[in-house]
Design a protein around this motif. Structure first.
Motif, PDB file in Angstrom:
ATOM      1  N   MET A  45       0.841  -1.198   0.000  1.00  0.00           N
ATOM      2  CA  MET A  45       0.000   0.000   0.000  1.00  0.00           C
ATOM      3  C   MET A  45       0.879   1.252   0.000  1.00  0.00           C
ATOM      4  O   MET A  45       0.607   2.206  -0.732  1.00  0.00           O
ATOM      5  CB  MET A  45      -0.927   0.013   1.212  1.00  0.00           C
ATOM      6  CG  MET A  45      -1.897   1.176   1.249  1.00  0.00           C
ATOM      7  SD  MET A  45      -3.151   1.116  -0.054  1.00  0.00           S
ATOM      8  CE  MET A  45      -4.243  -0.130   0.616  1.00  0.00           C
ATOM      9  N   LEU A  46       1.926   1.239   0.797  1.00  0.00           N
ATOM     10  CA  LEU A  46       2.823   2.382   0.874  1.00  0.00           C
ATOM     11  C   LEU A  46       3.470   2.641  -0.489  1.00  0.00           C
ATOM     12  O   LEU A  46       3.561   3.791  -0.927  1.00  0.00           O
ATOM     13  CB  LEU A  46       3.878   2.170   1.957  1.00  0.00           C
ATOM     14  CG  LEU A  46       4.888   3.298   2.136  1.00  0.00           C
ATOM     15  CD1 LEU A  46       4.194   4.620   2.449  1.00  0.00           C
ATOM     16  CD2 LEU A  46       5.880   2.934   3.240  1.00  0.00           C
ATOM     17  N   LEU A  49       0.935   4.279  -2.635  1.00  0.00           N
ATOM     18  CA  LEU A  49       0.725   5.662  -2.205  1.00  0.00           C
ATOM     19  C   LEU A  49       1.865   6.560  -2.675  1.00  0.00           C
ATOM     20  O   LEU A  49       1.639   7.684  -3.117  1.00  0.00           O
ATOM     21  CB  LEU A  49       0.601   5.745  -0.680  1.00  0.00           C
ATOM     22  CG  LEU A  49      -0.687   5.225  -0.055  1.00  0.00           C
ATOM     23  CD1 LEU A  49      -0.574   5.207   1.465  1.00  0.00           C
ATOM     24  CD2 LEU A  49      -1.875   6.057  -0.489  1.00  0.00           C
ATOM     25  N   LYS A  50       3.077   6.066  -2.570  1.00  0.00           N
ATOM     26  CA  LYS A  50       4.250   6.850  -2.977  1.00  0.00           C
ATOM     27  C   LYS A  50       4.195   7.180  -4.473  1.00  0.00           C
ATOM     28  O   LYS A  50       4.622   8.247  -4.881  1.00  0.00           O
ATOM     29  CB  LYS A  50       5.539   6.110  -2.632  1.00  0.00           C
ATOM     30  CG  LYS A  50       5.878   6.152  -1.155  1.00  0.00           C
ATOM     31  CD  LYS A  50       7.171   5.408  -0.871  1.00  0.00           C
ATOM     32  CE  LYS A  50       7.576   5.527   0.588  1.00  0.00           C
ATOM     33  NZ  LYS A  50       8.828   4.789   0.867  1.00  0.00           N
ATOM     34  N   LYS A  52       1.684   7.934  -6.072  1.00  0.00           N
ATOM     35  CA  LYS A  52       0.723   9.034  -6.220  1.00  0.00           C
ATOM     36  C   LYS A  52       1.141  10.266  -5.412  1.00  0.00           C
ATOM     37  O   LYS A  52       0.350  11.178  -5.203  1.00  0.00           O
ATOM     38  CB  LYS A  52      -0.662   8.585  -5.751  1.00  0.00           C
ATOM     39  CG  LYS A  52      -1.251   7.450  -6.545  1.00  0.00           C
ATOM     40  CD  LYS A  52      -2.589   7.041  -5.944  1.00  0.00           C
ATOM     41  CE  LYS A  52      -3.129   5.787  -6.560  1.00  0.00           C
ATOM     42  NZ  LYS A  52      -4.347   5.319  -5.881  1.00  0.00           N
ATOM     43  N   GLY A  54       2.049  10.167  -2.188  1.00  0.00           N
ATOM     44  CA  GLY A  54       1.735   9.988  -0.774  1.00  0.00           C
ATOM     45  C   GLY A  54       2.965   9.581   0.022  1.00  0.00           C
ATOM     46  O   GLY A  54       4.060   9.437  -0.520  1.00  0.00           O
ATOM     47  N   ASN A  55       2.761   9.381   1.312  1.00  0.00           N
ATOM     48  CA  ASN A  55       3.867   8.972   2.170  1.00  0.00           C
ATOM     49  C   ASN A  55       3.361   8.122   3.328  1.00  0.00           C
ATOM     50  O   ASN A  55       2.169   7.840   3.425  1.00  0.00           O
ATOM     51  CB  ASN A  55       4.636  10.197   2.683  1.00  0.00           C
ATOM     52  CG  ASN A  55       3.755  11.136   3.471  1.00  0.00           C
ATOM     53  OD1 ASN A  55       2.980  10.717   4.330  1.00  0.00           O
ATOM     54  ND2 ASN A  55       3.845  12.426   3.201  1.00  0.00           N
ATOM     55  N   HIS A  58       0.204   8.779   5.403  1.00  0.00           N
ATOM     56  CA  HIS A  58      -1.104   8.520   4.809  1.00  0.00           C
ATOM     57  C   HIS A  58      -1.671   7.154   5.187  1.00  0.00           C
ATOM     58  O   HIS A  58      -2.853   6.896   4.952  1.00  0.00           O
ATOM     59  CB  HIS A  58      -1.041   8.669   3.287  1.00  0.00           C
ATOM     60  CG  HIS A  58      -0.848  10.073   2.851  1.00  0.00           C
ATOM     61  ND1 HIS A  58       0.313  10.508   2.240  1.00  0.00           N
ATOM     62  CD2 HIS A  58      -1.644  11.163   2.966  1.00  0.00           C
ATOM     63  CE1 HIS A  58       0.201  11.798   1.988  1.00  0.00           C
ATOM     64  NE2 HIS A  58      -0.968  12.220   2.428  1.00  0.00           N
ATOM     65  N   LEU A  59      -0.866   6.293   5.770  1.00  0.00           N
ATOM     66  CA  LEU A  59      -1.350   4.998   6.244  1.00  0.00           C
ATOM     67  C   LEU A  59      -1.970   5.091   7.641  1.00  0.00           C
ATOM     68  O   LEU A  59      -2.657   4.185   8.076  1.00  0.00           O
ATOM     69  CB  LEU A  59      -0.204   3.970   6.288  1.00  0.00           C
ATOM     70  CG  LEU A  59       0.355   3.497   4.955  1.00  0.00           C
ATOM     71  CD1 LEU A  59       1.542   2.575   5.192  1.00  0.00           C
ATOM     72  CD2 LEU A  59      -0.710   2.784   4.144  1.00  0.00           C
ATOM     73  N   TYR A 106      -5.362  -0.426  -4.649  1.00  0.00           N
ATOM     74  CA  TYR A 106      -4.798   0.056  -3.390  1.00  0.00           C
ATOM     75  C   TYR A 106      -5.494   1.360  -3.020  1.00  0.00           C
ATOM     76  O   TYR A 106      -5.270   2.381  -3.650  1.00  0.00           O
ATOM     77  CB  TYR A 106      -3.287   0.298  -3.535  1.00  0.00           C
ATOM     78  CG  TYR A 106      -2.521  -0.938  -3.948  1.00  0.00           C
ATOM     79  CD1 TYR A 106      -2.111  -1.854  -2.991  1.00  0.00           C
ATOM     80  CD2 TYR A 106      -2.225  -1.187  -5.284  1.00  0.00           C
ATOM     81  CE1 TYR A 106      -1.410  -3.004  -3.364  1.00  0.00           C
ATOM     82  CE2 TYR A 106      -1.531  -2.330  -5.662  1.00  0.00           C
ATOM     83  CZ  TYR A 106      -1.132  -3.231  -4.695  1.00  0.00           C
ATOM     84  OH  TYR A 106      -0.447  -4.360  -5.069  1.00  0.00           O
ATOM     85  N   GLU A 114     -12.409   9.278  -6.166  1.00  0.00           N
ATOM     86  CA  GLU A 114     -11.252   8.411  -6.409  1.00  0.00           C
ATOM     87  C   GLU A 114     -11.728   6.960  -6.640  1.00  0.00           C
ATOM     88  O   GLU A 114     -11.234   6.267  -7.515  1.00  0.00           O
ATOM     89  CB  GLU A 114     -10.341   8.472  -5.183  1.00  0.00           C
ATOM     90  CG  GLU A 114      -8.909   8.073  -5.442  1.00  0.00           C
ATOM     91  CD  GLU A 114      -8.061   8.265  -4.191  1.00  0.00           C
ATOM     92  OE1 GLU A 114      -7.569   7.265  -3.667  1.00  0.00           O
ATOM     93  OE2 GLU A 114      -7.889   9.426  -3.759  1.00  0.00           O
TER      94      GLU A 114
END
Length: 119
Positions: A45-46, A49-50, A52, A54-55, A58-59, A106, A114
């Protein structure tokens, strides 16, 4: 099979499940407090996210009671990625929900716009 980690008392999770049901999406519902996502799932998931922008933060369920009680806003910057993922895998209340993972899917949290792009 799509996995949806959720919390029954979470209004956002209820909306997300209703959305999936409306789209006739098949999924496995997992109680996030009793069974947190695995470290492997969190790592996947991380990575998503990265991609997109994210970091790690965000989890985390940053508005949750557990996050605040544990003073995670202070601790998170000092944790390694491995330490943070281990902590999340051991405490589902810290994980942002719903947490949806499946073949090339994810999603963390429920943002209808979204989700419409995915389902």
């Amino acid at each position: 099979m799509l996995k949806v980690y959720e919390y029954a008392k979470c209004s956002t999770c209820v909306k997300a499940l209703k959305f999936l049901d409306g789209k006739k999406v098949r999924y496995e519902k997992l109680p996030i407090v009793d069974k947190a996502p695995t470290q492997k799932e969190l790592k996947e998931m991380l990575a998503a996210l990265k991609e997109k922008g994210g970091n790690l933060k965000h989890l985390f369920n940053t508005s949750g009671v557990m996050y605040k009680e544990m003073k995670m806003s202070e601790k998170l910057p000092t944790l390694s990625e491995a330490e943070a993922l281990k902590l999340l895998s051991e405490n589902g209340k810290l994980v942002k929900r719903p947490f949806v993972i499946g073949d090339d899917t994810y999603l963390v949290g429920f943002k209808e716009d979204e989700w419409k792009k995915v389902f």
